[in-house]
Design a protein around this motif. Structure first.
Motif, PDB file in Angstrom:
ATOM      1  N   ILE A 144       9.243  -1.674   4.068  1.00 30.17           N
ATOM      2  CA  ILE A 144       8.370  -1.294   5.184  1.00 30.17           C
ATOM      3  C   ILE A 144       7.625  -0.003   4.840  1.00 30.17           C
ATOM      4  O   ILE A 144       6.419   0.114   5.055  1.00 30.17           O
ATOM      5  CB  ILE A 144       9.169  -1.148   6.506  1.00 30.17           C
ATOM      6  CG1 ILE A 144       9.695  -2.526   6.925  1.00 30.17           C
ATOM      7  CG2 ILE A 144       8.308  -0.538   7.614  1.00 30.17           C
ATOM      8  CD1 ILE A 144      10.569  -2.528   8.162  1.00 30.17           C
ATOM      9  N   HIS A 145       8.343   0.943   4.281  1.00 31.11           N
ATOM     10  CA  HIS A 145       7.706   2.199   3.866  1.00 31.11           C
ATOM     11  C   HIS A 145       6.570   1.904   2.877  1.00 31.11           C
ATOM     12  O   HIS A 145       5.459   2.432   3.005  1.00 31.11           O
ATOM     13  CB  HIS A 145       8.776   3.099   3.231  1.00 31.11           C
ATOM     14  CG  HIS A 145       8.237   4.285   2.526  1.00 31.11           C
ATOM     15  ND1 HIS A 145       7.398   5.197   3.138  1.00 31.11           N
ATOM     16  CD2 HIS A 145       8.399   4.731   1.244  1.00 31.11           C
ATOM     17  CE1 HIS A 145       7.068   6.139   2.269  1.00 31.11           C
ATOM     18  NE2 HIS A 145       7.652   5.878   1.117  1.00 31.11           N
ATOM     19  N   THR A 146       6.838   1.025   1.917  1.00 33.25           N
ATOM     20  CA  THR A 146       5.815   0.697   0.911  1.00 33.25           C
ATOM     21  C   THR A 146       4.618   0.013   1.568  1.00 33.25           C
ATOM     22  O   THR A 146       3.458   0.298   1.216  1.00 33.25           O
ATOM     23  CB  THR A 146       6.434  -0.208  -0.185  1.00 33.25           C
ATOM     24  OG1 THR A 146       7.627   0.419  -0.659  1.00 33.25           O
ATOM     25  CG2 THR A 146       5.471  -0.412  -1.340  1.00 33.25           C
ATOM     26  N   ALA A 147       4.883  -0.865   2.538  1.00 27.52           N
ATOM     27  CA  ALA A 147       3.782  -1.533   3.263  1.00 27.52           C
ATOM     28  C   ALA A 147       2.901  -0.492   3.947  1.00 27.52           C
ATOM     29  O   ALA A 147       1.668  -0.575   3.898  1.00 27.52           O
ATOM     30  CB  ALA A 147       4.352  -2.508   4.293  1.00 27.52           C
ATOM     31  N   THR A 148       3.536   0.499   4.556  1.00 23.00           N
ATOM     32  CA  THR A 148       2.727   1.516   5.255  1.00 23.00           C
ATOM     33  C   THR A 148       1.892   2.324   4.249  1.00 23.00           C
ATOM     34  O   THR A 148       0.766   2.688   4.543  1.00 23.00           O
ATOM     35  CB  THR A 148       3.580   2.484   6.115  1.00 23.00           C
ATOM     36  OG1 THR A 148       4.314   3.350   5.274  1.00 23.00           O
ATOM     37  CG2 THR A 148       4.491   1.776   7.066  1.00 23.00           C
ATOM     38  N   VAL A 200      -4.911   8.231  -6.002  1.00 21.40           N
ATOM     39  CA  VAL A 200      -3.692   8.484  -6.783  1.00 21.40           C
ATOM     40  C   VAL A 200      -2.482   8.623  -5.868  1.00 21.40           C
ATOM     41  O   VAL A 200      -2.560   9.242  -4.809  1.00 21.40           O
ATOM     42  CB  VAL A 200      -3.830   9.800  -7.601  1.00 21.40           C
ATOM     43  CG1 VAL A 200      -2.637   9.987  -8.530  1.00 21.40           C
ATOM     44  CG2 VAL A 200      -5.122   9.830  -8.398  1.00 21.40           C
ATOM     45  N   ARG A 201      -1.391   7.995  -6.254  1.00 22.16           N
ATOM     46  CA  ARG A 201      -0.105   8.165  -5.568  1.00 22.16           C
ATOM     47  C   ARG A 201       0.983   8.116  -6.620  1.00 22.16           C
ATOM     48  O   ARG A 201       0.934   7.291  -7.522  1.00 22.16           O
ATOM     49  CB  ARG A 201       0.088   7.075  -4.509  1.00 22.16           C
ATOM     50  CG  ARG A 201       1.433   7.167  -3.826  1.00 22.16           C
ATOM     51  CD  ARG A 201       1.600   6.215  -2.673  1.00 22.16           C
ATOM     52  NE  ARG A 201       0.740   6.459  -1.523  1.00 22.16           N
ATOM     53  CZ  ARG A 201       0.924   7.413  -0.604  1.00 22.16           C
ATOM     54  NH1 ARG A 201       1.931   8.250  -0.725  1.00 22.16           N
ATOM     55  NH2 ARG A 201       0.099   7.525   0.415  1.00 22.16           N
ATOM     56  N   ARG A 202       1.967   8.995  -6.486  1.00 22.33           N
ATOM     57  CA  ARG A 202       3.074   9.087  -7.436  1.00 22.33           C
ATOM     58  C   ARG A 202       2.563   9.145  -8.877  1.00 22.33           C
ATOM     59  O   ARG A 202       3.110   8.509  -9.787  1.00 22.33           O
ATOM     60  CB  ARG A 202       4.025   7.903  -7.253  1.00 22.33           C
ATOM     61  CG  ARG A 202       4.671   7.888  -5.877  1.00 22.33           C
ATOM     62  CD  ARG A 202       5.472   6.637  -5.616  1.00 22.33           C
ATOM     63  NE  ARG A 202       6.066   6.614  -4.288  1.00 22.33           N
ATOM     64  CZ  ARG A 202       6.526   5.521  -3.698  1.00 22.33           C
ATOM     65  NH1 ARG A 202       6.464   4.361  -4.301  1.00 22.33           N
ATOM     66  NH2 ARG A 202       7.043   5.578  -2.490  1.00 22.33           N
ATOM     67  N   GLY A 203       1.469   9.838  -9.057  1.00 20.01           N
ATOM     68  CA  GLY A 203       0.939  10.056 -10.403  1.00 20.01           C
ATOM     69  C   GLY A 203       0.239   8.862 -11.018  1.00 20.01           C
ATOM     70  O   GLY A 203      -0.180   8.912 -12.175  1.00 20.01           O
ATOM     71  N   SER A 204       0.094   7.754 -10.278  1.00 16.16           N
ATOM     72  CA  SER A 204      -0.597   6.574 -10.809  1.00 16.16           C
ATOM     73  C   SER A 204      -1.746   6.189  -9.895  1.00 16.16           C
ATOM     74  O   SER A 204      -1.779   6.581  -8.719  1.00 16.16           O
ATOM     75  CB  SER A 204       0.335   5.371 -10.870  1.00 16.16           C
ATOM     76  OG  SER A 204       1.476   5.658 -11.597  1.00 16.16           O
ATOM     77  N   SER A 224      -4.778  -4.503  -1.229  1.00 14.96           N
ATOM     78  CA  SER A 224      -3.775  -3.528  -0.799  1.00 14.96           C
ATOM     79  C   SER A 224      -3.290  -3.836   0.618  1.00 14.96           C
ATOM     80  O   SER A 224      -2.085  -3.806   0.900  1.00 14.96           O
ATOM     81  CB  SER A 224      -4.378  -2.121  -0.874  1.00 14.96           C
ATOM     82  OG  SER A 224      -3.384  -1.145  -0.791  1.00 14.96           O
ATOM     83  N   VAL A 225      -4.216  -4.146   1.513  1.00 15.00           N
ATOM     84  CA  VAL A 225      -3.840  -4.473   2.899  1.00 15.00           C
ATOM     85  C   VAL A 225      -2.981  -5.742   2.920  1.00 15.00           C
ATOM     86  O   VAL A 225      -1.929  -5.792   3.577  1.00 15.00           O
ATOM     87  CB  VAL A 225      -5.099  -4.662   3.786  1.00 15.00           C
ATOM     88  CG1 VAL A 225      -4.729  -5.246   5.139  1.00 15.00           C
ATOM     89  CG2 VAL A 225      -5.838  -3.337   3.953  1.00 15.00           C
ATOM     90  N   ASP A 255      -1.928   2.782   4.297  1.00 10.28           N
ATOM     91  CA  ASP A 255      -2.389   4.173   4.450  1.00 10.28           C
ATOM     92  C   ASP A 255      -3.355   4.578   3.341  1.00 10.28           C
ATOM     93  O   ASP A 255      -4.331   5.297   3.589  1.00 10.28           O
ATOM     94  CB  ASP A 255      -1.174   5.103   4.465  1.00 10.28           C
ATOM     95  CG  ASP A 255      -1.573   6.551   4.598  1.00 10.28           C
ATOM     96  OD1 ASP A 255      -2.036   6.924   5.693  1.00 10.28           O
ATOM     97  OD2 ASP A 255      -1.466   7.315   3.621  1.00 10.28           O
ATOM     98  N   ASP A 256      -3.106   4.122   2.118  1.00  5.17           N
ATOM     99  CA  ASP A 256      -3.993   4.495   1.012  1.00  5.17           C
ATOM    100  C   ASP A 256      -5.385   3.892   1.183  1.00  5.17           C
ATOM    101  O   ASP A 256      -6.373   4.451   0.694  1.00  5.17           O
ATOM    102  CB  ASP A 256      -3.370   4.101  -0.335  1.00  5.17           C
ATOM    103  CG  ASP A 256      -2.272   5.083  -0.738  1.00  5.17           C
ATOM    104  OD1 ASP A 256      -2.250   6.203  -0.183  1.00  5.17           O
ATOM    105  OD2 ASP A 256      -1.438   4.739  -1.599  1.00  5.17           O
ATOM    106  N   VAL A 257      -5.468   2.777   1.887  1.00  6.31           N
ATOM    107  CA  VAL A 257      -6.793   2.206   2.190  1.00  6.31           C
ATOM    108  C   VAL A 257      -7.464   3.074   3.251  1.00  6.31           C
ATOM    109  O   VAL A 257      -8.621   3.493   3.102  1.00  6.31           O
ATOM    110  CB  VAL A 257      -6.662   0.746   2.686  1.00  6.31           C
ATOM    111  CG1 VAL A 257      -8.000   0.222   3.200  1.00  6.31           C
ATOM    112  CG2 VAL A 257      -6.142  -0.142   1.570  1.00  6.31           C
TER     113      VAL A 257
END
Ligand code: FPP
Ligand code: MG
Length: 322
Positions: A74-78, A90-94, A106-107, A82-84
């Motif tokens: 669920i956290h990953t889905a959010t 960039v997230r977690r260096g990637s 992504s959605v 959220d990144d969209v």
């Protein structure tokens, strides 16, 4: 952190295995995109909370692993959604999934993980947990919408800010702890204390996140700093500063929030204004208050290695750099 990892080493191995196997799909590209984000070095704080709270309350079964994986899904889905919303690259260096495969992907992959989570929970049939998690995800969406409505609003108050971070971040920390309590069938008083612990820890987590968005460095933080300002997000360091800044400074900040395109020089200038009015110290001190509240919630529990680990997590919040 090492100590916590050692304490629940076996469960963490099982968690990684569960994360690998429970998100199975025939559509290979989905798995590739899910793995891209879920295997990118997240801290697993939320699933760790499920594991530690269930153990603290004496749970002896194995179901906590599955629910820990669900919370990470669920956290990953959010994050995928959220990144969209935030146009994050960039997230977690990637590179983010949206920047590599597009916003649509992504959605939709977020939808996949979200649905998978509820499928897994409904198979287990614990209605108390399903109820708690569905309430939490509703609140989480409300939080993200409230934040969107407050974009670039220099009049955002502290109360409004706290409502947003409570809803968008703290609720998932809180429900992770609630799951532990429900699984162990603990009494309602202790369940309430663990929910409060999670909530206060989550608020502290977001406060530090908002602080690091100004004060960290891209390579350390794993995401681009200055994003909040560029995206018009009015967070606590800025809310505090806007209360005390002179007219000229206020005007400058308001203009940059509205433009949503602050340059590096603008960012540095605004960072200087925040420093002048001690906006970072204020945010740090506020974080400490929430950390103290979180610690207070654990007082009612007897001394145990699991309680120590939950206490240690609160210290980690204050010192975290990523
Ligand atoms: C990160 O905040 C975002 C959240 C904590 C919540 C995101 C929630 C949604 C997108 C809505 C609900 C989605 C589902 C699947 C129910 P941030 O942008 O401040 O943090 P960041 O800097 O890590 O991006
Ligand atoms: Mg974001």
């Amino acid at each position: 952190m090492e100590k916590i990892l050692k304490l629940i080493e076996k469960d963490l191995k099982k968690l990684e295995h569960a994360i690998d196997s429970l998100d199975s799909t025939d559509v290979k590209i989905i798995k590739k995109m899910v793995n891209h984000i879920i295997k990118s070095g997240g801290k697993r704080i939320r699933p760790i909370l499920v594991i530690l709270t269930s153990k603290l309350c004496g749970f002896k079964g194995q179901k906590h692993i599955k629910y820990a994986a669900v919370i990470e899904f669920i956290h990953t889905a959010t994050l995928l959604h959220d990144d969209v919303v935030d146009n994050a690259e960039v997230r977690r260096g990637s590179s983010t999934v949206n920047s590599l495969w597009g916003n649509e992907a992504s959605v939709l992959v977020g939808d996949f993980l979200y649905s998978k989570s509820f499928e897994l929970m409904s198979k287990d049939g614990n209605s108390k947990i399903i109820e708690a998690v569905s309430r939490a995800t509703t609140i989480l969406s409300e939080g993200e919408i409230l934040e969107l409505l407050k974009t670039s609003d220099p009049h955002t108050t502290e109360d409004e800010y706290f409502e947003i971070i409570n809803k968008k971040t703290a609720i998932l920390f809180s429900v992770a702890c609630e799951i532990g309590a429900i699984l162990a069938r603990t009494d309602s008083k202790r369940k309430q204390l663990l929910k409060e612990y999670g909530k206060n820890l989550g608020i502290a987590f977001q406060l530090v996140d908002d602080l690091l968005d100004y004060t960290s460095y891209d390579d350390k933080f794993g995401k681009q700093i200055g994003t909040d300002l560029r995206e018009g997000k009015v967070t606590l360091p800025l809310i505090h500063t806007l209360k005390y800044a002179d007219e000229k400074e206020k005007e400058f900040i308001k203009e940059k929030l509205k433009q949503r395109s602050a340059s590096t020089a603008d960012f540095e200038k605004i960072k200087g204004i925040i420093e002048k009015y001690k906006g970072f110290e204020y945010t740090y001190d506020t974080t400490k208050r929430y950390i103290d509240k979180a610690r207070g919630c654990l007082k009612g529990f007897g001394v145990s290695r699991y309680r120590d680990a939950l206490l240690y997590l609160t210290d980690m919040m204050l010192t975290r750099k990523v």
